[in-house]
Design an enzyme around this catalytic site. Sequence first.
Site, PDB file in Angstrom:
ATOM      1  N   ASP A  45       0.859  -1.177   0.000  1.00  0.00           N
ATOM      2  CA  ASP A  45       0.000   0.000   0.000  1.00  0.00           C
ATOM      3  C   ASP A  45       0.904   1.238   0.000  1.00  0.00           C
ATOM      4  OD1 ASP A  45      -2.277   1.693   0.471  1.00  0.00           O
ATOM      5  OD2 ASP A  45      -1.688   1.737   2.588  1.00  0.00           O
ATOM      6  N   ASP A  51      -0.356   5.131   0.848  1.00  0.00           N
ATOM      7  CA  ASP A  51      -0.667   6.135   1.876  1.00  0.00           C
ATOM      8  C   ASP A  51      -0.769   5.516   3.267  1.00  0.00           C
ATOM      9  OD1 ASP A  51      -1.315   8.803   0.414  1.00  0.00           O
ATOM     10  OD2 ASP A  51      -2.314   7.254  -0.778  1.00  0.00           O
TER      11      ASP A  51
HETATM   12 MG   LIG Z   1      -3.087   3.049   3.410  1.00  0.00          MG
END
Ligand SMILES: [Mg+2]
Length: 236
Positions: A62, A64
């Site tokens: 991932d 962010d």
């Molecule tokens: Mg995230």
Amino acid sequence: MLTFDENPLTSNSNKHDFTDTYFKKNFFFTQQLVNTTQQDQNHQILPEQSMEDQGKITLCLDLDETLISSTMTRQCDYDFSFKLQPTAEGEKSEEYFVKKRPNVGSFLRRCSEMFEVVIFTASLKPYADKILDELDPRGDLISHRLYRESCSYFCGSFVKDLSLLNRDLNTVLLIDDLPSSFQFHPENGLQIPRFDYHLKKKQNQNLLDNCLVGVLKILETIFIQHEVISIIAQYN
Ligand SMILES: [Mg+2]
């Protein structure tokens, strides 16, 4: 199974609350995704592994709050900033201030030596590419980039459906701060603590973050044993 106290990767922040401006702004785009993903469940979103990555475990990361923390609120403490040009008439350009998670550079480099690295983000391409071009300026660390259009929108969450990756699920791992991202394949997901630098700073919380160092130790074991699911099971 490790207990809560023994597990350095356990976090209490499990759910994105959708208060972030970026997510709000793109909500209507998200609605369109529901139809797209339902119509095309057999679509494979990655090509075959390259010669260089052949036989490697596929590590999906991932972006962010996993590798970076970004905000649209003007900061003096950030690693880089960028502007996104307006996409519609009357809109203003948006400026983002980004803090890299500590050790993210060495983390990505070591990961690229061991795995086929895929960034799998629920963010939109224009935003994500600005950040990924900073994290991987020479383009030799990340094999593939997957954006929001590759996510499935399910029960209020962006889900990263690993069955669409065109890979053997025994050799796929997703590392994400949100367990909802891997709710279709919980055995393939490793949740790590959310990296929200600017919020922590605002709240005068401890800014020390050694998360990626701890994650790398687990990844070294996965690499050596060429095994994902039984190793990850110790941490979930
Ligand atoms: Mg995230």
